[in-house]
Design a protein around this motif. Sequence first.
Motif, PDB file in Angstrom:
ATOM      1  N   UNK A 291     -17.066   0.407  -1.148  1.00  0.00           N
ATOM      2  CA  UNK A 291     -17.629   0.684   0.182  1.00  0.00           C
ATOM      3  C   UNK A 291     -16.544   1.101   1.169  1.00  0.00           C
ATOM      4  N   UNK A 292     -15.433   0.363   1.206  1.00  0.00           N
ATOM      5  CA  UNK A 292     -14.422   0.580   2.250  1.00  0.00           C
ATOM      6  C   UNK A 292     -13.499   1.747   1.921  1.00  0.00           C
ATOM      7  N   UNK A 293     -13.171   1.963   0.646  1.00  0.00           N
ATOM      8  CA  UNK A 293     -12.209   3.008   0.291  1.00  0.00           C
ATOM      9  C   UNK A 293     -12.878   4.184  -0.409  1.00  0.00           C
TER      10      UNK A 293
ATOM     11  N   UNK B 101       0.821  -1.208   0.000  1.00  0.00           N
ATOM     12  CA  UNK B 101       0.000   0.000   0.000  1.00  0.00           C
ATOM     13  C   UNK B 101       0.855   1.258   0.000  1.00  0.00           C
ATOM     14  N   UNK B 102       1.937   1.259   0.778  1.00  0.00           N
ATOM     15  CA  UNK B 102       2.835   2.417   0.828  1.00  0.00           C
ATOM     16  C   UNK B 102       3.510   2.612  -0.533  1.00  0.00           C
ATOM     17  N   UNK B 103       3.897   1.501  -1.125  1.00  0.00           N
ATOM     18  CA  UNK B 103       4.535   1.564  -2.443  1.00  0.00           C
ATOM     19  C   UNK B 103       3.585   2.147  -3.492  1.00  0.00           C
TER      20      UNK B 103
ATOM     21  N   UNK C 261      -2.994   9.609   4.159  1.00  0.00           N
ATOM     22  CA  UNK C 261      -2.323   8.373   3.741  1.00  0.00           C
ATOM     23  C   UNK C 261      -2.373   7.313   4.833  1.00  0.00           C
ATOM     24  N   UNK C 262      -2.382   7.730   6.096  1.00  0.00           N
ATOM     25  CA  UNK C 262      -2.548   6.750   7.183  1.00  0.00           C
ATOM     26  C   UNK C 262      -3.935   6.123   7.105  1.00  0.00           C
ATOM     27  N   UNK C 263      -4.941   6.989   6.851  1.00  0.00           N
ATOM     28  CA  UNK C 263      -6.318   6.478   6.692  1.00  0.00           C
ATOM     29  C   UNK C 263      -6.396   5.522   5.513  1.00  0.00           C
ATOM     30  N   UNK C 264      -5.744   5.918   4.413  1.00  0.00           N
ATOM     31  CA  UNK C 264      -5.741   5.051   3.230  1.00  0.00           C
ATOM     32  C   UNK C 264      -5.086   3.705   3.536  1.00  0.00           C
TER      33      UNK C 264
ATOM     34  N   UNK D 110      -7.505   1.596   5.596  1.00  0.00           N
ATOM     35  CA  UNK D 110      -8.620   1.114   4.784  1.00  0.00           C
ATOM     36  C   UNK D 110      -8.172   0.076   3.760  1.00  0.00           C
ATOM     37  N   UNK D 111      -6.958   0.264   3.228  1.00  0.00           N
ATOM     38  CA  UNK D 111      -6.435  -0.713   2.274  1.00  0.00           C
ATOM     39  C   UNK D 111      -6.254  -2.075   2.948  1.00  0.00           C
ATOM     40  N   UNK D 112      -5.700  -2.077   4.169  1.00  0.00           N
ATOM     41  CA  UNK D 112      -5.539  -3.318   4.929  1.00  0.00           C
ATOM     42  C   UNK D 112      -6.888  -3.943   5.257  1.00  0.00           C
ATOM     43  N   UNK D 113      -7.843  -3.071   5.632  1.00  0.00           N
ATOM     44  CA  UNK D 113      -9.181  -3.570   5.962  1.00  0.00           C
ATOM     45  C   UNK D 113      -9.821  -4.238   4.750  1.00  0.00           C
TER      46      UNK D 113
END
Length: 343
Positions: free
Chosen positions: A94-96, A19-21, A46-49, A52-55
């Motif tokens: 929905x999540x992102x 996700x960071x990449x 970006x922390x929120x992203x 949410x990406x992990x979720x």
Amino acid sequence: MKRRLYNNLIRLFLVSIYAIFISGILKVTLLEVVGFKPPINERSFWISYLILFNLNTEFNYYLDKYLNNHLPWFFNNTKRVILQFSCMILSTLIIIGIPFVIWYIKIGQSLSYPISTVILFITFLIFLLNFMGIPVAINFHRQMQKYSLEVEQLKREKLKADYKVLQNQVDPHFLFNNFNVLIAEISYNPDKAIEFTRKLSKVYRYVLQSKNHDLIEVDQELQFIKSYIYLHQVRIGNALNFSLNVSDAALNKQLPPLTLQILVENAIKHNIANDKNPLNVSIQSCDDNTLIVKNNLNPKSELHSTFTGLSNIKSRYELLKKEGFSVEQNLSHFTVRIPLIEE
């Protein structure tokens, strides 16, 4: 438990790195072009992203496991693909997608370009599908291998069961008929009765020993067939003629045990054999890699065949991955080609 926790932490770590990449690539190449301005400070965005990406990834990971149990790949590939990737798109929306859109609307921010949020969502979705596609593809491959092995095992077990049934079929009527013949020979021809008993013993010894082998030498099978034919010839007399012409090279090859017995038994069982209509059975080598079992046709009209024996032989060759088994029938003859196997 520790193993599962360790695997979960490794997965979260890898997802976060990915996700960071991706966020770095988006920031440098895409977001500056479309003029995207986060509704909160950049670090919080970006922390929120990342969260949410992990979720979203975890949701799709457990969705994949759930579908493995309730809709395995092996049974309906098309339905599984449509459902799984539809859920991926919906979960990303929905999540992102929706949280960031709501966030923008709530704080009254405007976009430099109206299309930027859509581009951002589509980009996230593409990268997520690529990321999730790898484990899904791996899982698909493992599932197909697992079910292929299970199906193969079930085929083998069924074949073994069918094989035992065929072996047992040698026992009842064949045994009773031969005891009747033996009793008659003891009374009228004691010397022949002794030879008959020896042949009968060889036949049943071979049947019992063959249960422990998947393949057996052609020479051994033919020695058994000679004894088997002899028993029938004593019972039927001149109505059964048998000829054998097999090359020395073919004798050293192998075939599934009782293959020839099944074919000879079928010929005797399904055809009339009397002085007016003799049954002629021949076994010969077409070349060093093929046997041909052939008999003339004079079928018993009242007897219905289930072709269990032929199906069993065919299935055994399919499991051995050996091609060449074939059955031919015309108005006068029934012919079976049997491929031989190298040791």
